[in-house]
Design a protein around this motif. Sequence first.
Motif, PDB file in Angstrom:
ATOM      1  N   GLY A 111      54.129  37.461  19.656  1.00 39.93           N
ATOM      2  CA  GLY A 111      53.514  36.344  20.372  1.00 39.93           C
ATOM      3  C   GLY A 111      53.645  35.088  19.530  1.00 39.93           C
ATOM      4  N   SER A 112      53.430  33.932  20.177  1.00 40.37           N
ATOM      5  CA  SER A 112      53.463  32.691  19.384  1.00 40.37           C
ATOM      6  C   SER A 112      52.247  32.635  18.466  1.00 40.37           C
ATOM      7  CB  SER A 112      53.537  31.460  20.288  1.00 40.37           C
ATOM      8  OG  SER A 112      52.487  31.447  21.217  1.00 40.37           O
ATOM      9  N   SER A 113      51.232  33.435  18.752  1.00 40.58           N
ATOM     10  CA  SER A 113      50.043  33.496  17.873  1.00 40.58           C
ATOM     11  C   SER A 113      50.448  33.779  16.436  1.00 40.58           C
ATOM     12  CB  SER A 113      49.096  34.621  18.308  1.00 40.58           C
ATOM     13  OG  SER A 113      48.674  34.437  19.612  1.00 40.58           O
TER      14      SER A 113
ATOM     15  N   LEU B 254      51.904  30.665  14.892  1.00 37.92           N
ATOM     16  CA  LEU B 254      50.850  29.670  14.621  1.00 37.92           C
ATOM     17  C   LEU B 254      50.065  30.071  13.377  1.00 37.92           C
ATOM     18  CD1 LEU B 254      49.669  29.104  18.303  1.00 37.92           C
ATOM     19  CD2 LEU B 254      50.818  27.422  16.841  1.00 37.92           C
TER      20      LEU B 254
ATOM     21  N   TYR C 277      43.512  24.789  22.211  1.00 36.93           N
ATOM     22  CA  TYR C 277      43.632  26.229  21.987  1.00 36.93           C
ATOM     23  C   TYR C 277      43.076  26.569  20.600  1.00 36.93           C
ATOM     24  CZ  TYR C 277      45.752  30.798  21.439  1.00 36.93           C
ATOM     25  OH  TYR C 277      45.948  32.129  21.224  1.00 36.93           O
TER      26      TYR C 277
ATOM     27  N   TYR D 166      47.933  20.060  14.462  1.00 35.20           N
ATOM     28  CA  TYR D 166      48.216  20.971  15.573  1.00 35.20           C
ATOM     29  C   TYR D 166      48.091  20.199  16.875  1.00 35.20           C
ATOM     30  CZ  TYR D 166      47.512  24.601  19.096  1.00 35.20           C
ATOM     31  OH  TYR D 166      47.611  25.376  20.223  1.00 35.20           O
TER      32      TYR D 166
ATOM     33  N   CYS E  48      48.822  20.748  21.019  1.00 33.89           N
ATOM     34  CA  CYS E  48      49.163  21.687  22.091  1.00 33.89           C
ATOM     35  C   CYS E  48      49.635  20.859  23.283  1.00 33.89           C
ATOM     36  CB  CYS E  48      47.897  22.483  22.428  1.00 33.89           C
ATOM     37  SG  CYS E  48      48.165  23.819  23.564  1.00 33.89           S
TER      38      CYS E  48
ATOM     39  N   ASN F 130      45.893  23.262  26.239  1.00 31.48           N
ATOM     40  CA  ASN F 130      44.947  24.241  26.772  1.00 31.48           C
ATOM     41  C   ASN F 130      43.602  23.898  26.135  1.00 31.48           C
ATOM     42  OD1 ASN F 130      43.573  26.476  27.653  1.00 31.48           O
ATOM     43  ND2 ASN F 130      44.730  27.968  26.446  1.00 31.48           N
TER      44      ASN F 130
ATOM     45  N   ASP G 137      52.602  23.134  19.946  1.00 29.08           N
ATOM     46  CA  ASP G 137      52.505  24.404  20.664  1.00 29.08           C
ATOM     47  C   ASP G 137      52.945  24.166  22.103  1.00 29.08           C
ATOM     48  OD1 ASP G 137      51.604  26.579  22.151  1.00 29.08           O
ATOM     49  OD2 ASP G 137      49.770  26.838  20.977  1.00 29.08           O
TER      50      ASP G 137
ATOM     51  N   ALA H 243      53.519  26.426  24.532  1.00 23.93           N
ATOM     52  CA  ALA H 243      53.363  27.667  25.306  1.00 23.93           C
ATOM     53  C   ALA H 243      53.521  27.416  26.810  1.00 23.93           C
ATOM     54  CB  ALA H 243      52.002  28.297  25.020  1.00 23.93           C
ATOM     55  N   TYR H 244      53.086  26.221  27.270  1.00 22.45           N
ATOM     56  CA  TYR H 244      53.047  25.957  28.717  1.00 22.45           C
ATOM     57  C   TYR H 244      54.061  24.909  29.158  1.00 22.45           C
ATOM     58  CZ  TYR H 244      48.693  28.504  28.183  1.00 22.45           C
ATOM     59  OH  TYR H 244      47.772  29.472  27.900  1.00 22.45           O
TER      60      TYR H 244
ATOM     61  N   THR I   2      56.572  30.773  23.666  1.00 26.11           N
ATOM     62  CA  THR I   2      56.121  32.139  23.896  1.00 26.11           C
ATOM     63  C   THR I   2      56.798  32.766  25.108  1.00 26.11           C
ATOM     64  OG1 THR I   2      54.181  33.536  24.258  1.00 26.11           O
ATOM     65  CG2 THR I   2      54.137  31.383  25.306  1.00 26.11           C
TER      66      THR I   2
ATOM     67  N   SER J 167      54.974  34.889  26.731  1.00 27.27           N
ATOM     68  CA  SER J 167      53.769  35.358  27.427  1.00 27.27           C
ATOM     69  C   SER J 167      53.512  34.648  28.745  1.00 27.27           C
ATOM     70  CB  SER J 167      52.531  35.140  26.553  1.00 27.27           C
ATOM     71  OG  SER J 167      52.628  35.859  25.359  1.00 27.27           O
TER      72      SER J 167
ATOM     73  N   ARG K 167      54.040  40.882  23.749  1.00 24.92           N
ATOM     74  CA  ARG K 167      53.874  40.205  22.472  1.00 24.92           C
ATOM     75  C   ARG K 167      55.180  39.719  21.834  1.00 24.92           C
ATOM     76  NH1 ARG K 167      50.937  38.008  23.169  1.00 24.92           N
ATOM     77  NH2 ARG K 167      50.143  37.535  21.113  1.00 24.92           N
TER      78      ARG K 167
HETATM   79  C1  LIG Z   1      48.180  27.138  23.914  1.00 24.33           C
HETATM   80  C2  LIG Z   1      48.407  28.554  23.570  1.00 24.33           C
HETATM   81  N1  LIG Z   1      49.162  28.841  22.509  1.00 24.33           N
HETATM   82  C3  LIG Z   1      49.398  30.097  22.134  1.00 24.33           C
HETATM   83  C4  LIG Z   1      48.853  31.147  22.834  1.00 24.33           C
HETATM   84  C5  LIG Z   1      49.121  32.531  22.335  1.00 24.33           C
HETATM   85  O1  LIG Z   1      50.017  33.140  23.131  1.00 24.33           O
HETATM   86  P1  LIG Z   1      50.912  34.359  22.649  1.00 24.33           P
HETATM   87  O2  LIG Z   1      50.455  34.819  21.313  1.00 24.33           O
HETATM   88  O3  LIG Z   1      50.727  35.390  23.705  1.00 24.33           O
HETATM   89  O4  LIG Z   1      52.296  33.804  22.602  1.00 24.33           O
HETATM   90  C6  LIG Z   1      48.052  30.911  23.956  1.00 24.33           C
HETATM   91  C7  LIG Z   1      47.475  32.024  24.710  1.00 24.33           C
HETATM   92  O5  LIG Z   1      46.913  31.905  25.752  1.00 24.33           O
HETATM   93  C8  LIG Z   1      47.815  29.564  24.327  1.00 24.33           C
HETATM   94  O6  LIG Z   1      47.041  29.259  25.357  1.00 24.33           O
END
Ligand SMILES: Cc1ncc(COP(=O)(O)O)c(C=O)c1O
Length: 371
Positions: free
Chosen positions: A97-99, A102, A123, A167, A169, A173, A200, A202-203, A230, A232, A241
Amino acid sequence: MLTRRGFARVGLTALAGRMLPEMAYAQRAAVHGTLPKDMVWLNANENPDGPPRSSIEAMAKVLPEGGRYHYQEFGAFYAAVARSEDLAPEQILVGSGSSEILHAAVDAFTSPARPLIAAVPTYEGPLDVASRGLGRTVVRVPLEPPYVPDVKRLVAEAEKAGGGLIYLCNPNNPTSTVTPKKDLAWMVANLPPNTVLVVDEAYIHFGDTPELESALSYVREGKSVVVTRTFSKIYGMAGLRAGFGCAPPELIARMAPFRNNVISIVTVRSVLAALEEARTLLPDRRARLIRTRREQCAWLRDRGLAYIEPQANFLMIDVGRNAREFIEAMPPKGVAVGRPFPPMNNFLRVTIGTDAEMARFREVFWSVYKG
Ligand SMILES: Cc1ncc(COP(=O)(O)O)c(C=O)c1O
């Protein structure tokens, strides 16, 4: 096994302090009580489409070979992920995951002297790792109306500390808003020494405004920028993941030691299959999401309900009173929605699901709204 529903039954408040941050906020997002079987999950910004069929077939095929590490395949895998964004393999780092990326960025680019700086609410993953995991200072700069980061202040905070990790986003989020591209450009051009900007994304695939621009061009230019992506969200593989970071090779080299391990071969094969069809998969999914999101927004406008113009696969609705009432009343009626995001106490975060799921959302939301 601790399932999403199982979370409800365990004494979790006590447990949360001992869990990884990821687990702790999954728990915060958890929905409590006995839930209907056909529950609609609009609480975690997942993609109801799930992995594409080609990915499912690739995963099924590799399962019998799960007894091997398959290390020899990873070079080609990293190369394929890098190619998908026109980068070289040394410009990416794949994680669970991108988690994980990060987390690695916080490990590598903050220190007792160098804080994590973020526009909030945002986030919480990296903020939790920095403060609760590593005991780092976290500088929180409130979003400015209309929910955009104050980039001048983010940079000023980094300057004041003699460097740090910013950071950002984008889209953000939980607000579903974007950082205007000229603000992003200004920030990159004005990063103080010893400062890394992590964006980040992700979206990013769900955005529908010319104001939204990926920071990948700055990575290609060798700036002090890390972009996280990501599988995800638009790819629908949250449970598998996989995510990755993109950065100049010297920043990748500094983050790499903080990664835990390679990802599962099942996930590797799933991602490879999805990348093969990304050119059609992503625009198709994006178009469907934008259509459903527009319909949802029109429904709110027709009823005079306020919301923040969304640029991600979730929407912040101003319910005009404390949103907790909805967060608690909706799950027993079959629809799980996002948790509270203080200080935005009157806002309800709702993931955009399928058309059928949104129809169910509207029904249940309206019954609670009307009381
Ligand atoms: C802004 C943002 N970054 C990262 C993540 C982590 O996502 P993942 O680890 O599944 O890539 C999320 C998960 O909802 C998120 O909202």
